[in-house]
Motif scaffolding. Sequence first.
Motif, mmCIF file in Angstrom:
data_model
loop_
_atom_site.group_PDB
_atom_site.id
_atom_site.type_symbol
_atom_site.label_atom_id
_atom_site.label_comp_id
_atom_site.label_asym_id
_atom_site.label_seq_id
_atom_site.Cartn_x
_atom_site.Cartn_y
_atom_site.Cartn_z
ATOM 1 N N TRP A 22 0.829 -1.202 0.000
ATOM 2 C CA TRP A 22 0.000 0.000 0.000
ATOM 3 C C TRP A 22 0.866 1.256 0.000
ATOM 4 O O TRP A 22 0.691 2.160 -0.827
ATOM 5 C CB TRP A 22 -0.904 -0.065 1.235
ATOM 6 N N LEU A 244 -4.240 0.709 6.903
ATOM 7 C CA LEU A 244 -5.209 -0.339 6.602
ATOM 8 C C LEU A 244 -5.443 -1.142 7.875
ATOM 9 O O LEU A 244 -4.492 -1.668 8.461
ATOM 10 C CB LEU A 244 -4.684 -1.260 5.496
ATOM 11 N N LEU A 281 -8.935 1.192 -3.018
ATOM 12 C CA LEU A 281 -8.970 1.690 -1.639
ATOM 13 C C LEU A 281 -8.429 3.121 -1.559
ATOM 14 O O LEU A 281 -8.874 3.923 -0.730
ATOM 15 C CB LEU A 281 -8.134 0.788 -0.722
ATOM 16 N N ILE A 310 -8.541 3.009 6.969
ATOM 17 C CA ILE A 310 -9.465 2.221 6.155
ATOM 18 C C ILE A 310 -9.630 0.837 6.769
ATOM 19 O O ILE A 310 -8.652 0.105 6.949
ATOM 20 C CB ILE A 310 -8.929 2.095 4.716
ATOM 21 N N ILE A 312 -10.625 -2.904 6.558
ATOM 22 C CA ILE A 312 -10.747 -3.929 5.527
ATOM 23 C C ILE A 312 -11.672 -5.029 6.037
ATOM 24 O O ILE A 312 -11.283 -5.846 6.874
ATOM 25 C CB ILE A 312 -9.373 -4.526 5.162
#
Length: 322
Positions: A22, A244, A281, A310, A312
Amino acid sequence: MSNIRGRFAPTPSGMMHLGNAWAALLAWLQIRKQNGQFVLRMEDIDGPRCRPELAEQALADLRWLGLDWDEGPDVGGPYAPYTQSERIHLYGAAMEKLLQSGQLYPCYCSRAELHAIASAPHGLSAEGPAYPDTCRLLTAEERQERQVHKDPSLRFRTDEERPILFNDGIAGIQHFPPGAGGDFVVRRADGIVSYQLAVVVDDAAMGITDVLRGGDLLDSTPRQLMLYDALGLQAPRFAHIPLLLGEDGKRLAKRHGDTSLAGLKAAGVRSEQIIGWLAYLAGQLERFEPVAASELIHCFDLTRIPTESITIHDTLMKRLFN
């Protein structure tokens, strides 16, 4: 050629995972969109935790994702070496400069004493509790007495009058009070140089203009800006991406399944699936679809990246795996 220079700097103490991918993808896209130079640096300064085979695996994982670099441990470049364990002399020179200017002082606090501080209010959430200046106020005689019993770490003397203000490329205007987080360690008692000092010395020496990294390091930025200032170095622009998280609210990790890139590859997941999922994302795609990293360069927009962490959900993970 653009004078924009960015980097990705993994620590080879574990397998590369989705969180690493990411950060690597977004840092790469930011620089490639501006026709800049992208640097790969291996941050293996904590020798006991890092392993050469993991550094090699990291290079292989990044190449599998379709990411490349203009300078790095394997390809060389004008600012070699690109492995921190080979750059120790540079950190020593920086510490000497800070010592000469009176910015560092020896700290003799034991682990037990520092652990006791843990109940104190935290100055910087990611950096732990603020140091209470115990050893900052020692006289020369007191230091000499403590030196007999314990090798000291070295702490940076923070500015207690000037606040830290900077504009983060994603998180926006950031304001930290004077002496944010308290005096911090730049060299441990065992001689290992801290991340804070090494990253500042390396980014400055390599001419890095833009640093995009995880939001967990946002609280490290004030300390690094203090070091840039004390060493008379030019600080880069910073942009911190959201973390994440799993459904339990904790950072995505092994407890949420095998999120290692090598594990996903072995399970039959294609790199284009991972890139497309991460791009979705990050707000770079309107829907999840497999895509090569190079296909995202022309449309990359930093302002589309979310500012909040975020989560998941399992259903979203299954879309990646199936």
